[in-house]
Motif scaffolding. Structure first.
Motif, PDB file in Angstrom:
ATOM      1  N   GLU A 149      40.146  40.864  39.199  1.00 22.13           N
ATOM      2  CA  GLU A 149      39.586  41.520  38.014  1.00 22.13           C
ATOM      3  C   GLU A 149      38.660  40.578  37.248  1.00 22.13           C
ATOM      4  OE1 GLU A 149      41.179  44.056  34.160  1.00 22.13           O
ATOM      5  OE2 GLU A 149      42.367  43.965  36.001  1.00 22.13           O
ATOM      6  N   LEU A 150      39.030  39.309  37.174  1.00 20.22           N
ATOM      7  CA  LEU A 150      38.167  38.322  36.526  1.00 20.22           C
ATOM      8  C   LEU A 150      36.859  38.174  37.299  1.00 20.22           C
ATOM      9  CD1 LEU A 150      40.855  35.622  35.661  1.00 20.22           C
ATOM     10  CD2 LEU A 150      39.447  36.835  33.988  1.00 20.22           C
ATOM     11  N   ILE A 151      36.944  38.184  38.614  1.00 18.99           N
ATOM     12  CA  ILE A 151      35.741  38.082  39.449  1.00 18.99           C
ATOM     13  C   ILE A 151      34.796  39.244  39.151  1.00 18.99           C
ATOM     14  CG2 ILE A 151      34.880  38.232  41.813  1.00 18.99           C
ATOM     15  CD1 ILE A 151      37.399  36.751  42.714  1.00 18.99           C
ATOM     16  N   THR A 152      35.341  40.458  39.144  1.00 14.82           N
ATOM     17  CA  THR A 152      34.515  41.643  38.893  1.00 14.82           C
ATOM     18  C   THR A 152      33.846  41.569  37.522  1.00 14.82           C
ATOM     19  OG1 THR A 152      35.962  43.006  40.275  1.00 14.82           O
ATOM     20  CG2 THR A 152      34.558  44.153  38.686  1.00 14.82           C
ATOM     21  N   HIS A 153      34.624  41.179  36.519  1.00 13.93           N
ATOM     22  CA  HIS A 153      34.097  41.118  35.147  1.00 13.93           C
ATOM     23  C   HIS A 153      32.964  40.099  35.028  1.00 13.93           C
ATOM     24  CE1 HIS A 153      34.044  40.996  30.753  1.00 13.93           C
ATOM     25  NE2 HIS A 153      34.100  39.682  30.853  1.00 13.93           N
ATOM     26  N   TYR A 154      33.200  38.879  35.514  1.00 12.36           N
ATOM     27  CA  TYR A 154      32.210  37.826  35.308  1.00 12.36           C
ATOM     28  C   TYR A 154      31.007  37.955  36.237  1.00 12.36           C
ATOM     29  CZ  TYR A 154      35.166  35.527  31.937  1.00 12.36           C
ATOM     30  OH  TYR A 154      35.895  35.248  30.812  1.00 12.36           O
ATOM     31  N   LEU A 155      31.192  38.528  37.420  1.00  8.56           N
ATOM     32  CA  LEU A 155      30.028  38.781  38.266  1.00  8.56           C
ATOM     33  C   LEU A 155      29.095  39.787  37.608  1.00  8.56           C
ATOM     34  CD1 LEU A 155      31.367  38.905  41.939  1.00  8.56           C
ATOM     35  CD2 LEU A 155      29.999  37.133  40.846  1.00  8.56           C
ATOM     36  N   SER A 156      29.677  40.819  36.994  1.00  8.54           N
ATOM     37  CA  SER A 156      28.865  41.803  36.279  1.00  8.54           C
ATOM     38  C   SER A 156      28.119  41.136  35.121  1.00  8.54           C
ATOM     39  CB  SER A 156      29.754  42.927  35.760  1.00  8.54           C
ATOM     40  OG  SER A 156      29.009  43.830  34.968  1.00  8.54           O
ATOM     41  N   TYR A 157      28.836  40.265  34.397  1.00  9.55           N
ATOM     42  CA  TYR A 157      28.223  39.583  33.247  1.00  9.55           C
ATOM     43  C   TYR A 157      27.069  38.681  33.689  1.00  9.55           C
ATOM     44  CZ  TYR A 157      27.683  36.293  29.389  1.00  9.55           C
ATOM     45  OH  TYR A 157      27.161  35.491  28.404  1.00  9.55           O
ATOM     46  N   TYR A 158      27.317  37.833  34.702  1.00 11.60           N
ATOM     47  CA  TYR A 158      26.284  36.883  35.122  1.00 11.60           C
ATOM     48  C   TYR A 158      25.115  37.582  35.820  1.00 11.60           C
ATOM     49  CZ  TYR A 158      29.550  33.153  33.968  1.00 11.60           C
ATOM     50  OH  TYR A 158      30.405  32.307  33.297  1.00 11.60           O
ATOM     51  N   ILE A 165      41.015  39.899  30.083  1.00 12.93           N
ATOM     52  CA  ILE A 165      40.947  40.431  31.442  1.00 12.93           C
ATOM     53  C   ILE A 165      42.175  40.013  32.247  1.00 12.93           C
ATOM     54  CG2 ILE A 165      39.548  40.563  33.537  1.00 12.93           C
ATOM     55  CD1 ILE A 165      38.183  41.686  31.060  1.00 12.93           C
ATOM     56  N   GLY A 166      42.774  40.958  32.945  1.00 14.20           N
ATOM     57  CA  GLY A 166      43.894  40.633  33.824  1.00 14.20           C
ATOM     58  C   GLY A 166      44.883  41.772  33.944  1.00 14.20           C
ATOM     59  N   VAL A 167      45.589  41.808  35.084  1.00 14.18           N
ATOM     60  CA  VAL A 167      46.583  42.853  35.339  1.00 14.18           C
ATOM     61  C   VAL A 167      47.984  42.274  35.477  1.00 14.18           C
ATOM     62  CG1 VAL A 167      44.902  44.356  36.468  1.00 14.18           C
ATOM     63  CG2 VAL A 167      46.182  42.700  37.843  1.00 14.18           C
ATOM     64  N   ALA A 169      36.308  35.487  50.792  1.00  8.74           N
ATOM     65  CA  ALA A 169      36.045  34.624  49.634  1.00  8.74           C
ATOM     66  C   ALA A 169      37.029  34.921  48.505  1.00  8.74           C
ATOM     67  CB  ALA A 169      34.612  34.815  49.160  1.00  8.74           C
ATOM     68  N   THR A 170      37.352  36.207  48.319  1.00  8.43           N
ATOM     69  CA  THR A 170      38.333  36.572  47.286  1.00  8.43           C
ATOM     70  C   THR A 170      39.686  35.948  47.572  1.00  8.43           C
ATOM     71  OG1 THR A 170      37.216  38.676  46.849  1.00  8.43           O
ATOM     72  CG2 THR A 170      39.510  38.498  46.154  1.00  8.43           C
ATOM     73  N   ASN A 171      40.106  35.989  48.829  1.00  9.63           N
ATOM     74  CA  ASN A 171      41.382  35.383  49.205  1.00  9.63           C
ATOM     75  C   ASN A 171      41.371  33.875  48.986  1.00  9.63           C
ATOM     76  OD1 ASN A 171      42.514  37.832  49.939  1.00  9.63           O
ATOM     77  ND2 ASN A 171      41.837  37.673  52.069  1.00  9.63           N
ATOM     78  N   GLN A 172      40.225  33.242  49.258  1.00 10.02           N
ATOM     79  CA  GLN A 172      40.132  31.806  49.027  1.00 10.02           C
ATOM     80  C   GLN A 172      40.218  31.488  47.539  1.00 10.02           C
ATOM     81  OE1 GLN A 172      36.586  29.929  50.532  1.00 10.02           O
ATOM     82  NE2 GLN A 172      37.393  27.869  50.304  1.00 10.02           N
ATOM     83  N   LEU A 173      39.583  32.305  46.730  1.00 10.41           N
ATOM     84  CA  LEU A 173      39.654  32.102  45.288  1.00 10.41           C
ATOM     85  C   LEU A 173      41.072  32.325  44.762  1.00 10.41           C
ATOM     86  CD1 LEU A 173      36.338  33.908  44.248  1.00 10.41           C
ATOM     87  CD2 LEU A 173      36.780  31.453  44.096  1.00 10.41           C
ATOM     88  N   LYS A 174      41.787  33.270  45.346  1.00 12.89           N
ATOM     89  CA  LYS A 174      43.162  33.552  44.903  1.00 12.89           C
ATOM     90  C   LYS A 174      44.124  32.428  45.296  1.00 12.89           C
ATOM     91  CE  LYS A 174      44.962  37.637  45.156  1.00 12.89           C
ATOM     92  NZ  LYS A 174      45.433  38.951  45.660  1.00 12.89           N
TER      93      LYS A 174
END
Length: 455
Positions: free
Chosen positions: A317-326, A137-139, A341-346
């Protein structure tokens, strides 16, 4: 059932066994009970294995290693009345991933059975698909280059590769993608944690032994190289191998032949070796702690995974993938992360890399109430789990003219770490890698509690 539960020893009593069988009659055959430490052999099924470590018969290092090195489909959990940090670190050397009490083992079994009633078994084809090239996963440009390299390698049957990267970047994932993207996908991928195998057992675990090779060798043992025949052997933490183990590994990788312990004949093998480490192997070669000939043999092809902090564009993209998985895994509605929250994670420095991101997202999914993850849902995870990299670099030790004893240095460091964690002893002891009782002894010997009260 996605996992077969296997019990060795007195972990669940007979009354509890009967209750489990009555409650989950459809999964009776998926639970195996063993009262003797018969040598474990994986049959390729996804299994979670519980072992009674309070019984010396089951705590034998050779027996535990036969389980923990059986492949990536097997997870080893130990039951013990002593679940201290020291005990957990000791058994981790033998591949025990978790140390639980008897009641916790029973809870884990029930959780597996409940999940089994909701989720169908994973087929081999689904497993291959899960670890295809799309699993990367990643761009970012770095991930794009790795993806392109793997695509090229999928067309050739290369003999070896080296995967480099910090802890938590996904070296194991890369090994799975390399295996499943090529011609060897139809054969076994065998994962070996080199740090978990004591030097004296390295040869018999990887190469096997002949019947009668030593006192307890009652039958011939298949080594992990043989189990991976036609497929891939993934050597994780290869930089931690001893000089003796490195020499033995080099001979097999170079000659493509192995000799079982106690045998007088060689056997041809056809195994791809993928090695991984978070160490700087070139520096280790220059320092003399890693063989240069083995390094050059493994370094035929190199894939280096950059730390997550160097590729923030991959985080959404990692957030989207793993949120869907969990969300799917825990049966929750799809959950989203808001922009703040996304900006804080970045902007976070991610010392634990993708593994730490997964941990924070999984916790957020479990605690989510309204389907949205905001700054308040993830902020505590940062402050409670670890201190910043900058703080770690600010440890200062003033050395007086008369010098310092080792004990004084230890007390000085402990005091600063306690202050960094606002005197949370659990977090400080975890960070230092010591038990709370030992931390309390250091505090008492140095009078740190008294110094704290006087501030």
């Amino acid at each position: 059932m996605p996992e077969k539960a296997i019990f060795y020893g007195d972990i669940v009593n007979r009354k509890q066994r009967r209750r489990i069988r009555d409650t989950y009659p459809g999964h009776v055959d998926d639970i195996l009970w063993h009262d003797a430490p018969d040598m474990f052999e994986s049959n390729g099924e996804r299994s979670v294995v519980f072992v009674d470590l309070d019984d010396p018969a089951f705590a034998d290092p050779g027996f535990l290693l036969s389980i923990s090195t059986a492949g990536q489909m097997v997870k080893l959990i130990g039951k013990s009345t002593d679940t201290s940090t020291e005990q957990a670190r000791e058994v981790a050397r033998l591949g025990v991933s978790e140390l639980l009490t008897s009641d916790e083992c029973l809870e884990r079994l029930e959780a597996i059975l409940k999940e089994a009633e909701k989720i169908p078994a994973t087929s081999d084809q689904q497993e291959v698909s899960r670890y295809g090239i799309d699993a990367l996963i990643g761009v970012s440009e770095q991930i794009g280059e790795i993806r392109s390299t793997i695509s090229l390698l999928s067309e050739v049957d290369f003999p070896s590769a080296l995967v480099l990267g910090d802890t938590g970047t996904g070296k194991s994932l890369i090994s799975k993608i390399l295996h499943n993207s090529g011609t060897r996908a139809r054969h076994n991928l065998v994962e070996v944690n080199c740090s978990a195998i004591p030097d004296e057992l390295f040869e018999t675990e990887l190469f096997g032994h002949a019947k009668g090779a030593f006192t307890d060798a009652k039958k011939e043992k298949q080594g992990l190289f043989e189990y991976a025949e036609g497929g891939t052997l993934f050597l994780d933490e290869v930089g931690n191998l001893s000089a003796s183990a490195q020499a033995k590994l080099l001979k097999v990788v170079e000659d493509k032949k192995l000799r079982k312990v106690g045998s007088v004949t060689d056997k041809d093998i056809n195994v791809r070796v993928v090695a991984a480490t978070n160490l700087n192997l070139e520096a280790a070669v220059q320092a003399g702690s890693f063989r240069d000939d083995l390094f050059y043999r493994l370094n035929l092809l190199t894939l280096e995974i950059p730390p997550l902090c160097e590729r923030p564009d991959d985080i959404p993209e990692l957030i989207t993938h793993y949120l869907s998985y969990y969300s799917t895994n825990y049966g929750k509605p799809y959950i989203v992360v808001d922009e703040a929250a996304t900006n804080q994670l970045k902007s976070y420095h991610w010392p634990g890399n993708v593994r730490e991101l997964c941990n924070i997202l999984e916790r957020a999914v479990l605690l989510s109430r309204d389907g949205t993850i905001g700054v308040n849902n993830i902020g505590a995870a940062f402050t409670n789990s670890r201190i910043s990299a900058a703080d770690r670099q600010q440890l200062v030790i003033d050395i007086p003219p008369q010098g310092l004893t080792l004990q004084e240095v230890e007390q000085n460091v402990v005091k600063q770490i306690l202050n960094m964690f606002d005197w949370n002893k659990s977090q400080a002891s975890k960070f230092l890698g010591i038990s709370r009782p030992r931390l309390r002894r250091i505090i008492a010997a140095a009078g740190l509690e008294q110094d704290r009260r006087q501030v």
